[in-house]
Design an enzyme around this catalytic site. Structure first.
Site, PDB file in Angstrom:
ATOM      1  N   GLU A 156      -9.732  -7.403   2.868  1.00 51.86           N
ATOM      2  CA  GLU A 156     -10.170  -7.455   1.470  1.00 51.86           C
ATOM      3  C   GLU A 156     -10.989  -8.706   1.137  1.00 51.86           C
ATOM      4  O   GLU A 156     -11.747  -8.709   0.171  1.00 51.86           O
ATOM      5  CB  GLU A 156      -8.946  -7.351   0.554  1.00 51.86           C
ATOM      6  CG  GLU A 156      -9.326  -6.946  -0.854  1.00 51.86           C
ATOM      7  CD  GLU A 156      -8.152  -6.515  -1.700  1.00 51.86           C
ATOM      8  OE1 GLU A 156      -7.154  -5.991  -1.156  1.00 51.86           O
ATOM      9  OE2 GLU A 156      -8.244  -6.681  -2.930  1.00 51.86           O
ATOM     10  N   HIS A 183      -7.161  -4.215  -9.024  1.00 52.56           N
ATOM     11  CA  HIS A 183      -6.561  -3.675  -7.812  1.00 52.56           C
ATOM     12  C   HIS A 183      -7.257  -4.115  -6.531  1.00 52.56           C
ATOM     13  O   HIS A 183      -6.604  -4.465  -5.564  1.00 52.56           O
ATOM     14  CB  HIS A 183      -6.589  -2.149  -7.917  1.00 52.56           C
ATOM     15  CG  HIS A 183      -5.870  -1.441  -6.811  1.00 52.56           C
ATOM     16  ND1 HIS A 183      -4.517  -1.586  -6.604  1.00 52.56           N
ATOM     17  CD2 HIS A 183      -6.297  -0.573  -5.853  1.00 52.56           C
ATOM     18  CE1 HIS A 183      -4.141  -0.838  -5.579  1.00 52.56           C
ATOM     19  NE2 HIS A 183      -5.209  -0.225  -5.096  1.00 52.56           N
ATOM     20  N   GLU A 210      -6.611  12.414  -2.569  1.00 48.21           N
ATOM     21  CA  GLU A 210      -6.700  11.349  -3.583  1.00 48.21           C
ATOM     22  C   GLU A 210      -8.036  11.437  -4.297  1.00 48.21           C
ATOM     23  O   GLU A 210      -8.955  12.118  -3.828  1.00 48.21           O
ATOM     24  CB  GLU A 210      -6.518   9.968  -2.919  1.00 48.21           C
ATOM     25  CG  GLU A 210      -5.111   9.764  -2.390  1.00 48.21           C
ATOM     26  CD  GLU A 210      -4.827   8.346  -1.924  1.00 48.21           C
ATOM     27  OE1 GLU A 210      -5.766   7.533  -1.851  1.00 48.21           O
ATOM     28  OE2 GLU A 210      -3.658   8.062  -1.635  1.00 48.21           O
ATOM     29  N   ARG A 234     -11.836   6.100  -9.063  1.00 48.81           N
ATOM     30  CA  ARG A 234     -11.060   5.146  -9.877  1.00 48.81           C
ATOM     31  C   ARG A 234     -11.875   4.493 -10.980  1.00 48.81           C
ATOM     32  O   ARG A 234     -11.373   4.254 -12.075  1.00 48.81           O
ATOM     33  CB  ARG A 234     -10.502   4.045  -8.973  1.00 48.81           C
ATOM     34  CG  ARG A 234      -9.429   4.559  -8.100  1.00 48.81           C
ATOM     35  CD  ARG A 234      -8.954   3.524  -7.141  1.00 48.81           C
ATOM     36  NE  ARG A 234      -7.973   4.145  -6.264  1.00 48.81           N
ATOM     37  CZ  ARG A 234      -7.448   3.577  -5.206  1.00 48.81           C
ATOM     38  NH1 ARG A 234      -7.815   2.351  -4.874  1.00 48.81           N
ATOM     39  NH2 ARG A 234      -6.574   4.213  -4.475  1.00 48.81           N
ATOM     40  N   ARG A 273     -14.547   1.206  -4.237  1.00 47.97           N
ATOM     41  CA  ARG A 273     -13.941   1.686  -2.985  1.00 47.97           C
ATOM     42  C   ARG A 273     -13.348   3.084  -3.150  1.00 47.97           C
ATOM     43  O   ARG A 273     -12.632   3.341  -4.122  1.00 47.97           O
ATOM     44  CB  ARG A 273     -12.844   0.717  -2.569  1.00 47.97           C
ATOM     45  CG  ARG A 273     -11.959   1.237  -1.464  1.00 47.97           C
ATOM     46  CD  ARG A 273     -11.032   0.170  -0.972  1.00 47.97           C
ATOM     47  NE  ARG A 273      -9.949  -0.129  -1.880  1.00 47.97           N
ATOM     48  CZ  ARG A 273      -8.741   0.456  -1.829  1.00 47.97           C
ATOM     49  NH1 ARG A 273      -8.486   1.400  -0.949  1.00 47.97           N
ATOM     50  NH2 ARG A 273      -7.797   0.079  -2.662  1.00 47.97           N
ATOM     51  N   HIS A 323      -7.445  -0.025 -10.822  1.00 48.64           N
ATOM     52  CA  HIS A 323      -6.738   1.225 -10.522  1.00 48.64           C
ATOM     53  C   HIS A 323      -6.223   1.789 -11.846  1.00 48.64           C
ATOM     54  O   HIS A 323      -5.581   1.073 -12.613  1.00 48.64           O
ATOM     55  CB  HIS A 323      -5.572   0.938  -9.569  1.00 48.64           C
ATOM     56  CG  HIS A 323      -5.039   2.168  -8.908  1.00 48.64           C
ATOM     57  ND1 HIS A 323      -4.483   3.206  -9.627  1.00 48.64           N
ATOM     58  CD2 HIS A 323      -4.987   2.549  -7.616  1.00 48.64           C
ATOM     59  CE1 HIS A 323      -4.112   4.163  -8.786  1.00 48.64           C
ATOM     60  NE2 HIS A 323      -4.413   3.785  -7.554  1.00 48.64           N
ATOM     61  N   ALA A 328       0.859  -1.203   0.000  1.00 47.57           N
ATOM     62  CA  ALA A 328       0.000   0.000   0.000  1.00 47.57           C
ATOM     63  C   ALA A 328       0.886   1.241   0.000  1.00 47.57           C
ATOM     64  O   ALA A 328       1.869   1.312   0.731  1.00 47.57           O
ATOM     65  CB  ALA A 328      -0.915  -0.014   1.215  1.00 47.57           C
TER      66      ALA A 328
HETATM   67  C1  LIG Z   1      -0.055  -1.873  -4.700  1.00 41.89           C
HETATM   68  C2  LIG Z   1      -1.184  -1.635  -3.747  1.00 41.89           C
HETATM   69  C3  LIG Z   1      -1.364  -0.389  -3.177  1.00 41.89           C
HETATM   70  C4  LIG Z   1      -2.418  -0.164  -2.279  1.00 41.89           C
HETATM   71  N1  LIG Z   1      -2.535   1.059  -1.672  1.00 41.89           N
HETATM   72  C5  LIG Z   1      -3.507   1.238  -0.732  1.00 41.89           C
HETATM   73  C6  LIG Z   1      -3.582   2.450   0.003  1.00 41.89           C
HETATM   74  O1  LIG Z   1      -2.762   3.352  -0.156  1.00 41.89           O
HETATM   75  N2  LIG Z   1      -4.590   2.594   0.920  1.00 41.89           N
HETATM   76  C7  LIG Z   1      -5.532   1.616   1.144  1.00 41.89           C
HETATM   77  O2  LIG Z   1      -6.426   1.807   1.976  1.00 41.89           O
HETATM   78  N3  LIG Z   1      -5.455   0.440   0.464  1.00 41.89           N
HETATM   79  C8  LIG Z   1      -4.469   0.229  -0.446  1.00 41.89           C
HETATM   80  N4  LIG Z   1      -4.392  -0.967  -1.107  1.00 41.89           N
HETATM   81  C9  LIG Z   1      -5.326  -2.037  -0.735  1.00 41.89           C
HETATM   82  C10 LIG Z   1      -4.899  -2.625   0.609  1.00 41.89           C
HETATM   83  O3  LIG Z   1      -3.493  -2.672   0.672  1.00 41.89           O
HETATM   84  C11 LIG Z   1      -5.449  -4.025   0.802  1.00 41.89           C
HETATM   85  O4  LIG Z   1      -6.818  -4.047   0.524  1.00 41.89           O
HETATM   86  C12 LIG Z   1      -5.258  -4.476   2.247  1.00 41.89           C
HETATM   87  O5  LIG Z   1      -3.910  -4.297   2.616  1.00 41.89           O
HETATM   88  C13 LIG Z   1      -5.673  -5.917   2.414  1.00 41.89           C
HETATM   89  O6  LIG Z   1      -5.295  -6.341   3.703  1.00 41.89           O
HETATM   90  P1  LIG Z   1      -5.699  -7.782   4.205  1.00 41.89           P
HETATM   91  O7  LIG Z   1      -5.171  -7.880   5.584  1.00 41.89           O
HETATM   92  O8  LIG Z   1      -7.137  -8.003   3.986  1.00 41.89           O
HETATM   93  O9  LIG Z   1      -4.934  -8.798   3.214  1.00 41.89           O
HETATM   94  P2  LIG Z   1      -3.410  -8.935   2.827  1.00 41.89           P
HETATM   95  O10 LIG Z   1      -2.619  -7.808   3.332  1.00 41.89           O
HETATM   96  O11 LIG Z   1      -3.336  -9.208   1.374  1.00 41.89           O
HETATM   97  O12 LIG Z   1      -2.952 -10.265   3.605  1.00 41.89           O
HETATM   98  C14 LIG Z   1      -3.432 -11.535   3.182  1.00 41.89           C
HETATM   99  C15 LIG Z   1      -2.803 -12.617   4.037  1.00 41.89           C
HETATM  100  O13 LIG Z   1      -3.520 -13.828   3.874  1.00 41.89           O
HETATM  101  C16 LIG Z   1      -2.623 -14.904   3.675  1.00 41.89           C
HETATM  102  N5  LIG Z   1      -3.280 -15.967   2.905  1.00 41.89           N
HETATM  103  C17 LIG Z   1      -4.004 -15.849   1.771  1.00 41.89           C
HETATM  104  N6  LIG Z   1      -4.445 -17.057   1.371  1.00 41.89           N
HETATM  105  C18 LIG Z   1      -3.988 -17.960   2.263  1.00 41.89           C
HETATM  106  C19 LIG Z   1      -4.072 -19.379   2.378  1.00 41.89           C
HETATM  107  N7  LIG Z   1      -4.746 -20.162   1.498  1.00 41.89           N
HETATM  108  N8  LIG Z   1      -3.443 -19.980   3.417  1.00 41.89           N
HETATM  109  C20 LIG Z   1      -2.735 -19.231   4.330  1.00 41.89           C
HETATM  110  N9  LIG Z   1      -2.628 -17.897   4.257  1.00 41.89           N
HETATM  111  C21 LIG Z   1      -3.236 -17.272   3.239  1.00 41.89           C
HETATM  112  C22 LIG Z   1      -1.457 -14.268   2.959  1.00 41.89           C
HETATM  113  O14 LIG Z   1      -0.299 -15.101   3.067  1.00 41.89           O
HETATM  114  C23 LIG Z   1      -1.363 -12.936   3.693  1.00 41.89           C
HETATM  115  O15 LIG Z   1      -0.643 -13.123   4.891  1.00 41.89           O
HETATM  116  C24 LIG Z   1      -3.333  -1.212  -1.995  1.00 41.89           C
HETATM  117  C25 LIG Z   1      -3.153  -2.461  -2.587  1.00 41.89           C
HETATM  118  C26 LIG Z   1      -2.096  -2.693  -3.441  1.00 41.89           C
HETATM  119  C27 LIG Z   1      -1.915  -4.039  -4.048  1.00 41.89           C
END
Ligand SMILES: Cc1cc2nc3c(=O)[nH]c(=O)nc-3n(C[C@H](O)[C@H](O)[C@H](O)COP(=O)(O)OP(=O)(O)OC[C@H]3O[C@@H](n4cnc5c(N)ncnc54)[C@H](O)[C@@H]3O)c2cc1C
Length: 493
Positions: free
Chosen positions: A364, A340, A116, A279, A375, A232, A47
């Site tokens: 997510e 994205h 943004e 977006r 979003r 995105h 992020a």
């Molecule tokens: C490049 C980029 C930039 C972004 N910028 C922003 C921003 O500036 N602001 C904002 O609000 N959002 C942003 N987002 C979106 C945001 O980063 C994500 O939506 C958020 O971080 C998701 O967090 P999460 O904890 O749900 O999942 P994640 O951070 O993706 O973590 C998922 C976890 O689940 C685990 N997992 C998945 N499947 C399995 C499985 N079968 N077995 C065991 N473990 C598993 C993975 O190993 C990982 O540890 C961005 C996204 C990207 C890709």
């Protein structure tokens, strides 16, 4: 694995903030945080832009943040949820800062907030252009300080153990033996992130294969809004397309233009906010320009911006472009829309409860109703910290009344599965075909019906109705991920 009180599936912002909040309230319960890759390899880590919150009430208000979120969501948001999350934001931000997240401050010592797309005010807190990395490092440090949190990296979860609409833990690949085993828990917290890998062009890393939402669907949990997938508009188009390097929306907030091959700032033909429209509007406008003329290329133009200030705010972005041969201040940079963010997911309430008892979800992979059809930028990290807090308060108070129920391993399922060996050829080919189909469908070049038909044939291939030539091993991690990707693609369609 011995039974655990709480299994947290995922080590991104959703999983880590929940584990910390819970450990803070209950030092007497065991918490395991599982991740299929290294603990720090998540969407969260990448992020850039930051986290949205109203912090200056002289220029901004909760009402404005709520209005912007509802407008971006195109009528599909849950209004109560939007209000609850927006109003909880300042407290959670203060807590993150107190835990050590180094949010940037301005010369007056106040939060240095950015603007943004879709936001009517500057309200994005950030750590330069590496906010996700700073948050990840802080959360991992903090989690390591709790004796009752244990990390299990490299543990691939295959399915949820659900009986009679109650979740009792997971089925996972034992990293030592390669066998599929059960792990039982009182509470299972799904935080497995998104599914950008369904598409050929995506900002999401390799881990984003929609495992959580697919598992939850197989377990009978309610899923909603999967039809809404956010693209995105400003991924870097001159490098790798999977994952594609993202040029944060904050760069447009800083004043960058989007131009076409003729040098025209064409977005004003689509929306009065131009580059700062949401977006979905900007990405669809770019796809429309492509459709008019296949030769059209779209660029981000930063030549008129203050170079020193830019480097101060976006050092990573400027350096990555430079590494790829593009000096942002001399030449426009080619960009393209990239998959994205999964706006839909497992239906949850404000405490993260799903429709399956003792199964919670956040981040997510979940759908709280905050984002609706699209979003608002930087609302995702915010949602994760707010819901984790609510879920931890709830779980801390109910967990003593929940028994651990164990049942034997399912003998009918595959015995051995390998860890991360090279992807069998045919599985790789099917995955590539799926990603291409879904991307082309999203650009509007093929119809939904045609895509559904093609995806159904891919599904039939892997469901064993037809042989996969050269592939006899249906029990690899790659196979499970492909199955999950196709499951998600069918939901998106
Ligand atoms: C490049 C980029 C930039 C972004 N910028 C922003 C921003 O500036 N602001 C904002 O609000 N959002 C942003 N987002 C979106 C945001 O980063 C994500 O939506 C958020 O971080 C998701 O967090 P999460 O904890 O749900 O999942 P994640 O951070 O993706 O973590 C998922 C976890 O689940 C685990 N997992 C998945 N499947 C399995 C499985 N079968 N077995 C065991 N473990 C598993 C993975 O190993 C990982 O540890 C961005 C996204 C990207 C890709």
């Amino acid at each position: 694995m011995i039974p655990t009180d709480v299994l947290v599936l995922g080590s991104g912002i959703a999983g880590l903030t929940f584990a910390i909040q819970l450990a803070e309230r209950r030092s007497d319960i065991s918490i395991r945080v599982c991740s299929k890759a290294n603990t720090g390899e998540t969407n969260t880590r990448y992020a850039q832009g930051g986290i949205a919150a109203v912090t200056d009430f002289t220029t901004d208000s909760f009402e404005q943040h709520i209005r912007d979120t509802l407008e971006a969501g195109r009528g599909y948001c849950d209004k109560n949820m939007v209000r609850a999350i927006v109003e909880a934001a300042p407290e959670r931000i203060a807590e993150l800062a107190q835990w050590g997240v180094p949010f940037d401050r301005n010369s007056k010592g106040k939060w240095d907030t950015g603007l943004e797309g879709g936001h009517s005010e500057s309200r994005i807190l950030h750590c330069r252009d590496r906010t996700g990395l700073a948050i990840t490092q802080t959360l991992l440090r903090r989690a390591a300080g709790y004796k009752n949190i244990r990390f299990c990296p490299g543990l691939f979860i295959v399915d949820l153990l659900v009986r009679d609409k109650q979740c009792h833990g997971i089925r996972y690949v034992d990293p030592d033996s390669g066998k599929i085993k059960n792990s039982h828990a009182k509470i299972t917290f799904l935080a497995t992130g998104g599914s950008g890998q369904v598409f050929k062009v995506t900002t999401n890393p390799e881990i984003a294969t929609g495992d959580g939402v697919a598992m939850a669907a197989r377990a009978g949990a309610q899923i909603r809004n999967m039809v809404f997938y956010q693209f995105h508009p400003t991924a870097f188009a001159a490098g790798k397309s999977n994952p594609a390097f993202l040029i944060s929306e904050a760069v447009r907030g800083f004043g960058a233009y989007i131009i076409n091959t003729e040098g025209e700032r064409f977005l004003f033909r689509y929306h009065s906010r131009g580059e700062l429209a949401t977006r979905d509007i900007v990405s669809n406008a770019i796809f429309s320009e492509y459709q008019k003329n296949e030769e059209n290329r779209i660029y981000l133009d930063c030549r008129h911006l203050d170079e020193r200030k830019f480097y101060r705010h976006f050092p990573e972005i400027a350096n990555q472009c430079l590494k790829a041969g593009f000096d942002l201040f001399k030449t426009p940079v080619p960009i393209m829309p990239a998959a994205h963010y999964q706006c839909g997911g497992v239906t949850i309430n404000p405490q993260g409860q799903t429709s399956v008892q003792n199964l919670y979800a956040n981040g997510e992979c979940a759908c709280s109703g905050l984002h609706g059809a699209n979003r608002l930028a930087s609302n995702s990290l915010l949602e994760a910290v707010v819901i984790s807090h609510g879920a931890a308060v709830e779980v801390a108070s109910v967990i003593d009344h929940i028994p651990i129920v164990t049942f034997p391993e399912n003998p009918g399922k595959p015995g051995r599965i390998s860890q991360r060996k090279p992807m069998p050829n045919e599985i790789g080919k099917i995955k590539t075909r799926l990603q291409e189909l879904m991307y082309i469908y999203h650009t509007g070049k093929i119809t939904g019906d045609r895509t559904k038909k093609d995806i159904t044939s891919l599904w039939e291939l892997i469901s064993g109705k037809t042989d996969i030539p050269g592939n006899t091993d249906n029990s690899t991690r790659e196979f499970y991920e492909l199955k999950n990707l196709i499951t998600v693609a069918r939901m998106l369609l």
